[in-house]
Scaffold this motif. Structure first.
Motif, PDB file in Angstrom:
ATOM      1  N   CYS A 186       0.898  -1.290   0.094  1.00 50.05           N
ATOM      2  CA  CYS A 186       0.038   0.204  -0.049  1.00 50.05           C
ATOM      3  C   CYS A 186       0.802   1.230   0.005  1.00 50.05           C
ATOM      4  O   CYS A 186       0.662   2.069  -0.691  1.00 50.05           O
ATOM      5  N   ALA A 187       1.971   1.068   0.725  1.00 46.09           N
ATOM      6  CA  ALA A 187       2.609   2.293   0.869  1.00 46.09           C
ATOM      7  C   ALA A 187       3.382   2.707  -0.412  1.00 46.09           C
ATOM      8  O   ALA A 187       3.540   3.596  -0.680  1.00 46.09           O
ATOM      9  N   LEU A 188       3.909   1.423  -1.189  1.00 47.71           N
ATOM     10  CA  LEU A 188       4.500   1.727  -2.400  1.00 47.71           C
ATOM     11  C   LEU A 188       3.502   2.264  -3.472  1.00 47.71           C
ATOM     12  O   LEU A 188       4.223   3.054  -4.096  1.00 47.71           O
ATOM     13  N   ILE A 189       2.321   1.561  -3.429  1.00 46.34           N
ATOM     14  CA  ILE A 189       1.479   2.199  -4.546  1.00 46.34           C
ATOM     15  C   ILE A 189       1.023   3.679  -4.135  1.00 46.34           C
ATOM     16  O   ILE A 189       1.136   4.560  -5.168  1.00 46.34           O
ATOM     17  N   LEU A 190       0.964   3.993  -3.099  1.00 45.64           N
ATOM     18  CA  LEU A 190       0.683   5.582  -2.724  1.00 45.64           C
ATOM     19  C   LEU A 190       1.903   6.436  -3.223  1.00 45.64           C
ATOM     20  O   LEU A 190       1.756   7.422  -3.772  1.00 45.64           O
TER      21      LEU A 190
END
Length: 143
Positions: free
Chosen positions: A15-19
């Protein structure tokens, strides 16, 4: 279903990578106000392979991952003819219709319907597409 610590760590990192990627890609150049062309056409700056990958990715859904995979296992490779026809259709759209849309400054089908016909028809079409998606597409995927 129990989640282990590693599952939570991987999900959070994903999730952090996509964000992070989304925020990095969507940042503005100094003094540049984003418009519809920036959002729908990526400022006309994408190479051909990225546009093709985007068309294919937009065409893939739960039917392909779940339904067609299971049908392919049960029936055979003939189920793939559906996707061959979709690829042919995308080529025709990209070659003949897309240049017309770009020339006219249209970015979406509802925008075309509104300019060609009326705002009322655009609203009716949007409601029809939503109903079609919910009652036909989603119900068949859930089945």
């Amino acid at each position: 279903m129990n989640f282990d610590t590693i599952d939570i760590v991987i999900f959070t990192a994903y999730c952090a990578l996509i964000l992070g990627i989304g925020l990095y890609v969507s940042r503005d150049k100094k003094g540049h106000q984003k418009n519809a062309e920036d959002y729908f056409l990526a400022s006309k700056s994408l190479p051909w392979w990225a546009i093709g990958a985007s068309l294919i990715a937009a065409n893939i859904s739960a039917e392909q991952f779940i339904g067609m995979t299971g049908s392919g296992f049960a029936v055979g490779l003939a189920i793939a003819s559906y996707e061959w026809m979709a690829a042919l259709t995308l080529l025709i759209v990209g070659k003949f219709f897309l240049p017309i849309f770009i020339e006219k400054g249209l970015y979406t089908i509802p925008e075309f319907i509104e300019k060609r016909y009326s705002t009322n028809l655009k609203t009716i079409l949007a409601i029809f597409w939503l109903a079609l998606y919910v009652f036909v597409n989603l119900s068949s995927v859930l089945y």
